[in-house]
Scaffold this motif. Structure first.
Motif, short mmCIF file in Angstrom:
data_model
loop_
_atom_site.label_atom_id
_atom_site.label_comp_id
_atom_site.label_asym_id
_atom_site.label_seq_id
_atom_site.Cartn_x
_atom_site.Cartn_y
_atom_site.Cartn_z
N ASP A 54 0.86 -1.19 0.00
CA ASP A 54 0.00 0.00 0.00
C ASP A 54 0.89 1.24 0.00
O ASP A 54 1.97 1.23 0.57
CB ASP A 54 -0.89 0.03 1.24
CG ASP A 54 -1.98 -1.03 1.19
OD1 ASP A 54 -2.24 -1.54 0.09
OD2 ASP A 54 -2.54 -1.34 2.25
N GLU A 55 0.43 2.26 -0.62
CA GLU A 55 1.11 3.54 -0.72
C GLU A 55 2.34 3.51 -1.63
O GLU A 55 3.04 4.48 -1.76
CB GLU A 55 1.48 4.10 0.66
CG GLU A 55 0.28 4.34 1.54
CD GLU A 55 0.64 4.90 2.89
OE1 GLU A 55 1.81 5.23 3.12
OE2 GLU A 55 -0.27 5.00 3.73
N VAL A 56 2.63 2.35 -2.23
CA VAL A 56 3.73 2.24 -3.19
C VAL A 56 3.16 2.16 -4.60
O VAL A 56 3.57 2.88 -5.49
CB VAL A 56 4.63 1.02 -2.90
CG1 VAL A 56 5.69 0.86 -3.97
CG2 VAL A 56 5.27 1.17 -1.52
N VAL A 57 2.20 1.27 -4.80
CA VAL A 57 1.50 1.14 -6.09
C VAL A 57 0.02 1.20 -5.82
O VAL A 57 -0.51 0.28 -5.22
CB VAL A 57 1.85 -0.18 -6.80
CG1 VAL A 57 1.06 -0.33 -8.09
CG2 VAL A 57 3.33 -0.25 -7.09
N PRO A 58 -0.69 2.21 -6.20
CA PRO A 58 -0.18 3.48 -6.73
C PRO A 58 0.39 4.34 -5.61
O PRO A 58 0.07 4.13 -4.45
CB PRO A 58 -1.40 4.12 -7.35
CG PRO A 58 -2.54 3.61 -6.57
CD PRO A 58 -2.16 2.21 -6.17
N GLU A 64 -3.98 11.06 -3.42
CA GLU A 64 -4.38 12.26 -2.68
C GLU A 64 -4.58 13.47 -3.59
O GLU A 64 -5.26 14.41 -3.21
CB GLU A 64 -3.34 12.57 -1.61
CG GLU A 64 -3.33 11.55 -0.50
CD GLU A 64 -2.16 11.71 0.45
OE1 GLU A 64 -1.28 12.58 0.21
OE2 GLU A 64 -2.11 10.96 1.44
N SER A 65 -4.02 13.43 -4.80
CA SER A 65 -4.12 14.59 -5.70
C SER A 65 -5.41 14.61 -6.52
O SER A 65 -5.69 15.61 -7.17
CB SER A 65 -2.92 14.62 -6.65
OG SER A 65 -3.00 13.55 -7.57
N GLU A 71 -11.73 10.45 -11.55
CA GLU A 71 -10.30 10.70 -11.65
C GLU A 71 -9.50 9.65 -10.86
O GLU A 71 -8.45 9.19 -11.29
CB GLU A 71 -9.99 12.10 -11.13
CG GLU A 71 -8.63 12.63 -11.54
CD GLU A 71 -8.42 14.07 -11.12
OE1 GLU A 71 -7.26 14.46 -11.07
OE2 GLU A 71 -9.41 14.79 -10.82
N LEU A 72 -10.05 9.25 -9.71
CA LEU A 72 -9.42 8.20 -8.91
C LEU A 72 -9.38 6.89 -9.69
O LEU A 72 -8.35 6.19 -9.69
CB LEU A 72 -10.16 8.03 -7.59
CG LEU A 72 -9.60 6.96 -6.65
CD1 LEU A 72 -8.18 7.31 -6.23
CD2 LEU A 72 -10.51 6.82 -5.43
N GLN A 73 -10.47 6.54 -10.35
CA GLN A 73 -10.49 5.32 -11.15
C GLN A 73 -9.46 5.37 -12.28
O GLN A 73 -8.83 4.38 -12.61
CB GLN A 73 -11.89 5.07 -11.70
CG GLN A 73 -12.91 4.70 -10.66
CD GLN A 73 -12.44 3.54 -9.79
OE1 GLN A 73 -11.96 2.53 -10.29
NE2 GLN A 73 -12.56 3.69 -8.48
N GLU A 74 -9.29 6.55 -12.86
CA GLU A 74 -8.29 6.72 -13.91
C GLU A 74 -6.88 6.50 -13.38
O GLU A 74 -6.04 5.89 -14.04
CB GLU A 74 -8.41 8.10 -14.54
CG GLU A 74 -7.49 8.29 -15.73
CD GLU A 74 -7.69 9.63 -16.40
OE1 GLU A 74 -6.70 10.16 -16.91
OE2 GLU A 74 -8.83 10.15 -16.41
#
Length: 98
Positions: A54-58, A64-65, A71-74
């Motif tokens: 977690d927090e590595v990919v993605p 957070e951006s 946009e999150l799904q993208e």
């Protein structure tokens, strides 16, 4: 961490994967980890080692951006595609850890 085209020892594998020597030898015996015996030593052909925690990919900062769900799904879809491309480039072996 990506290591390209080099032979690793059991100690190297244990360090990179965070496992004990007993676990490495068990994986070799169970044929879960490809290895080559050179004399009395086991050697591993490393093409790529990747940590997919977690927090590595993605990356957490990409998540957070984003401003909305689409946009999150993208972001997730793009990361999946990039990981797929990276994995399919491994010539000999690929080990993905998490």
């Amino acid at each position: 961490m990506v290591l390209e085209d080099r032979w690793l020892s059991v100690d190297d594998i244990c360090k990179y994967l965070g496992i004990s020597k007993d676990t490495a030898y068990k994986w070799i015996a169970d044929k879960d980890m490809p290895a080559n015996r050179i004399g009395r030593l086991w050697k591993f052909k490393a093409v790529a080692f990747m940590s997919c925690d977690d927090e590595v990919v993605p990356l957490q900062e990409r998540i957070e951006s984003v401003s909305d769900e689409s946009e999150l799904q993208e972001v997730y879809q793009t990361e999946r595609h990039l990981l797929y491309v990276a994995c399919t480039r491994a010539r000999d072996y690929l080990m993905v850890t998490g």
